[in-house]
Design an enzyme around this catalytic site. Structure first.
Site, PDB file in Angstrom:
ATOM      1  N   ASP A  82       0.844  -1.186  -0.051  1.00  0.00           N
ATOM      2  CA  ASP A  82       0.052  -0.010  -0.127  1.00  0.00           C
ATOM      3  C   ASP A  82       1.039   1.250   0.137  1.00  0.00           C
ATOM      4  OD1 ASP A  82      -2.256   1.343   0.064  1.00  0.00           O
ATOM      5  OD2 ASP A  82      -2.359   1.611   2.407  1.00  0.00           O
ATOM      6  N   HIS A 178      -8.155   9.838   3.450  1.00  0.00           N
ATOM      7  CA  HIS A 178      -7.557   8.898   4.657  1.00  0.00           C
ATOM      8  C   HIS A 178      -7.973   9.224   5.952  1.00  0.00           C
ATOM      9  CE1 HIS A 178      -4.719   7.996   1.319  1.00  0.00           C
ATOM     10  NE2 HIS A 178      -5.034   6.861   1.854  1.00  0.00           N
ATOM     11  N   GLY A 212      -9.165   5.550   1.159  1.00  0.00           N
ATOM     12  CA  GLY A 212      -9.844   6.541   2.175  1.00  0.00           C
ATOM     13  C   GLY A 212     -11.211   6.225   2.160  1.00  0.00           C
TER      14      GLY A 212
HETATM   15  P1  13P Z   1      -8.913   4.739   5.407  1.00  0.00           P
HETATM   16  O1  13P Z   1      -8.189   5.839   6.273  1.00  0.00           O
HETATM   17  O2  13P Z   1     -10.448   5.412   4.882  1.00  0.00           O
HETATM   18  O3  13P Z   1      -9.439   3.370   5.901  1.00  0.00           O
HETATM   19  O4  13P Z   1      -8.259   4.382   4.151  1.00  0.00           O
HETATM   20  C1  13P Z   1      -7.098   3.527   4.031  1.00  0.00           C
HETATM   21  C2  13P Z   1      -6.282   3.629   2.816  1.00  0.00           C
HETATM   22  O5  13P Z   1      -6.935   4.289   1.882  1.00  0.00           O
HETATM   23  C3  13P Z   1      -5.081   2.607   2.858  1.00  0.00           C
HETATM   24  O6  13P Z   1      -4.425   3.100   1.629  1.00  0.00           O
HETATM   25  O1  G3H Z   2      -3.356   4.803   3.539  1.00  0.00           O
HETATM   26  C1  G3H Z   2      -2.777   4.696   4.668  1.00  0.00           C
HETATM   27  C2  G3H Z   2      -3.013   3.533   5.234  1.00  0.00           C
HETATM   28  O2  G3H Z   2      -3.930   3.779   6.252  1.00  0.00           O
HETATM   29  C3  G3H Z   2      -1.898   2.794   6.010  1.00  0.00           C
HETATM   30  O3  G3H Z   2      -1.306   3.885   7.083  1.00  0.00           O
HETATM   31  O4  G3H Z   2       0.931   4.304   6.638  1.00  0.00           O
HETATM   32  O5  G3H Z   2       0.000   4.487   8.955  1.00  0.00           O
HETATM   33  O6  G3H Z   2       0.417   2.233   7.979  1.00  0.00           O
HETATM   34  P1  G3H Z   2      -0.029   3.879   7.505  1.00  0.00           P
HETATM   35 ZN    ZN Z   3      -4.519   4.807   0.803  1.00  0.00          ZN
END
Ligand code: 13P
Ligand code: G3H
Ligand code: ZN
Length: 310
Positions: A82, A178, A212
């Protein structure tokens, strides 16, 4: 069943009018909860790890946890990076067995984003790994950078970006963000479905990704608040909007904040109700159970992916 790439998953999801949940994983309990829920409901699932998750858990631990999940279940599971921010990070994940990576060049200029994404695609495709790119910028906090306003994806750019880079899926900005504070109090939650429709018209049969996309369940917000937490004005994306997205070209819906809220609610409640508890299993068990029921709810009522593993 070994780990799979997202290629087949997205093809079926597009044709079937549903989306695959991409859930962020950071530790054993989270991996277990997501995969148990998906396995019981026979749903394909994407486990995604951020750079921060790999640093927190150690990349080897994280990979082994996912291997254990694969071994104890019977559904298609993809392991996805991610928000990869460099070629080196993407390469490291590909080399260690991830089946999908995201290269997030959304903060770069159009040409720089294309150059970086293309480099990742070339390496990934040579190893049978799928790549998600991003165009447009979500508002909110990401990697400690606060983007004040949405920079919606420009439909005029998508065909050129996808053609020149060769990405397999595209994350777009249509008003999601996010974190747990997606709209201001009193503000009507809105997503730009008109932009999604325009993008789909120009890129038919191409899988779109929504980041997000947590709904910020008020049930868990309430439990957190009632048990000593402060989460004033936490607001997410309404579920009916996500259902609408899942029926369209959106094939991957990213969820992290909802997992964090469910987990935290479980722990806070035990700490508040039973101050004498100090066995971590006593509070991690209900926290894990909360995530499992949340993921089951998403699969059945939001993503529409129940039974699609068959
Ligand atoms: P949320 O913060 O809405 O859960 O989004 C997560 C996300 O996009 C991880 O890449
Ligand atoms: O979009 C981001 C995800 O919620 C991951 O968050 O980088 O704090 O693990 P993180
Ligand atoms: Zn994301």
């Amino acid at each position: 069943m070994p780990l799979v790439s997202t290629k087949e998953m997205f093809k079926k999801a597009y044709e079937g009018g549903y989306a695959i949940g991409a859930f962020n994983v950071n530790n054993m309990e989270i991996v277990q909860a997501i995969v148990e829920a998906a396995n019981e409901l026979k749903s394909p699932v994407i486990l995604q790890a951020s750079k921060g998750a790999r640093e927190y858990a150690n990349p080897v631990y994280l990979k082994k946890l996912v291997e254990a999940a694969v071994e104890t279940s019977n559904i298609p599971i993809a392991l996805h990076l991610d928000h990869g921010d460099t070629f080196e990070l993407c390469k490291s994940c590909i080399d260690s067995g991830f089946t999908s990576v995201m290269i997030d060049g959304s903060h770069l200029s159009f040409e720089e984003n294309i150059a970086l994404t293309t480099k990742v695609v070339e390496y990934a495709h040579a190893h049978g790994v799928t790549v998600e790119g991003e165009l447009g910028q979500l508002a909110g906090v990401e990697d400690e950078v606060n983007v004040e306003h949405h920079s919606y994806t420009n439909p005029d750019d998508v065909v050129e970006f996808v053609t020149r880079t060769g990405v397999d899926s595209l994350a777009i900005a249509i008003g999601t963000s996010h974190g747990a504070f997606k709209f201001k109090p009193g503000q009507e939650p809105q997503l730009r479905f008109d932009i999604l429709d325009e993008i789909t018209e120009r890129l038919p049969n191409f899988p779109i990704v929504l980041h997000g996309a947590s709904s910020v369940s008020q049930e868990y917000v309430k439990i957190i608040q009632e048990n000593g937490g402060s989460l004033q004005d936490a607001i997410g994306i309404p579920e009916e909007m996500l259902r609408q997205a899942a029926r369209s070209a959106v094939c991957k819906i990213n969820i992290d904040s909802d997992l964090r809220l469910a987990f935290t609610a479980g722990i806070r409640k035990v700490f508040n109700d039973k101050p004498d508890v100090f066995d971590p299993r006593s509070y991690l068990k209900p926290a894990r159970a909360n995530i499992k029921s949340l993921v089951a709810h998403k699969i059945k009522n939001v993503l529409g992916s129940e039974g699609k593993a068959e």
